[in-house]
Design an enzyme around this catalytic site. Sequence first.
Site, short mmCIF file in Angstrom:
data_model
loop_
_atom_site.label_atom_id
_atom_site.label_comp_id
_atom_site.label_asym_id
_atom_site.label_seq_id
_atom_site.Cartn_x
_atom_site.Cartn_y
_atom_site.Cartn_z
N LYS A 53 -46.28 17.86 9.32
CA LYS A 53 -45.09 18.36 10.01
C LYS A 53 -45.49 19.19 11.23
O LYS A 53 -44.92 19.05 12.32
CB LYS A 53 -44.21 19.18 9.04
CG LYS A 53 -43.52 18.30 8.01
CD LYS A 53 -42.84 19.07 6.88
CE LYS A 53 -42.32 18.08 5.83
NZ LYS A 53 -41.67 18.69 4.67
N GLN A 97 -41.06 24.41 2.05
CA GLN A 97 -41.59 23.22 1.39
C GLN A 97 -41.36 23.30 -0.12
O GLN A 97 -41.63 24.32 -0.75
CB GLN A 97 -43.09 23.08 1.72
CG GLN A 97 -43.72 21.78 1.24
CD GLN A 97 -43.19 20.54 1.95
OE1 GLN A 97 -42.68 20.62 3.07
NE2 GLN A 97 -43.27 19.41 1.31
N ASP A 120 -33.84 20.53 7.15
CA ASP A 120 -34.08 19.66 5.99
C ASP A 120 -32.77 19.05 5.47
O ASP A 120 -32.79 18.05 4.76
CB ASP A 120 -34.69 20.48 4.83
CG ASP A 120 -36.15 20.15 4.56
OD1 ASP A 120 -36.61 19.06 4.95
OD2 ASP A 120 -36.83 21.00 3.94
N1 GUN Z 1 -41.03 18.22 -0.62
C1 GUN Z 1 -41.09 16.86 -0.61
N2 GUN Z 1 -40.35 16.38 0.41
C2 GUN Z 1 -39.80 17.45 1.03
C3 GUN Z 1 -38.96 17.60 2.16
O1 GUN Z 1 -38.53 16.63 2.80
N3 GUN Z 1 -38.63 18.87 2.50
C4 GUN Z 1 -39.09 19.94 1.82
N4 GUN Z 1 -38.70 21.15 2.22
N5 GUN Z 1 -39.87 19.84 0.76
C5 GUN Z 1 -40.23 18.61 0.39
#
Ligand code: GUN
Length: 281
Positions: A53, A97, A120
Amino acid sequence: MTAQLIDGNALSRQLRANVAARVTALKAKGITPGLAVILVGDNPASHVYVRNKVKACEDTGMHSVLESWPASMTEAELLGRVNTLNQDASIHGVLVQLPLPAHIDAQKVIEAIDPAKDVDGFHIASAGALMTGLPGFWPCTPYGCMKMLESIGYDLKGKHAVVIGRSNIVGKPMALMLLQNNATVTICHSGTKDLKAMTLQADLVVAAVGKRNVLTADMVKPGAVVIDVGMNRNDEGKLCGDVDFAGVKEVAGYITPVPGGVGPMTITMLMVNTLESAEKT
Ligand code: GUN
């Protein structure tokens, strides 16, 4: 092979180039889009995701902040960090996350994020906006799937879409996006009695369960579009999806591969959401 591949890497490159151009335009007005990513603990998969990311931010010219905290961080401390980032004018997206350590209430933390920075799309305000068809951030993975369908010019009106999986992050929002685009939608899950009877009726199948071989060739109508959201490991340790790709590609009209399908699209849509958050300021 009869199915055409929907290439998530190629589509991501195209969309990220568009994001980068819009970032440049925004910077010319004195605004640099910024994403803050908070990681708590040392889940190895999460480390890989957040690194990707941050790298995507760098590649598209965005500002990013990565906060890495030990698993011993308290819920109150984490809520404090979210609150600080909510107030930070250089940050347009705040992402915590998941998964979080068990002593932290993940839903409480998500609800603490300012909905205007919920890139998100996990906040109940974002979920409610999607539910009612109002503007708001869409969760990145199903949003990426919609972009893949758009890329092949697929008109969902009147189509029967079967979504396998009902998670808050993929299955449920996916079903709502397909519905909003006039598909007839069936959501299947672990309690579904005859999954094959459902998928055989589908013009489009989205598999989002997190289990290998959930969808096999005998379950697919010839010519159907198959989107594979799964991220699993096979017996040799190789990345694979929820779909038996080798078999299903002989029956489907279109199919997304794993890797190189939905995976890269998720981070691409995170970039899109962060950029659009900054464009609104
Ligand atoms: N954990 C696995 N996929 C994601 C996601 O798209 N966003 C977040 N915040 N955590 C995750």
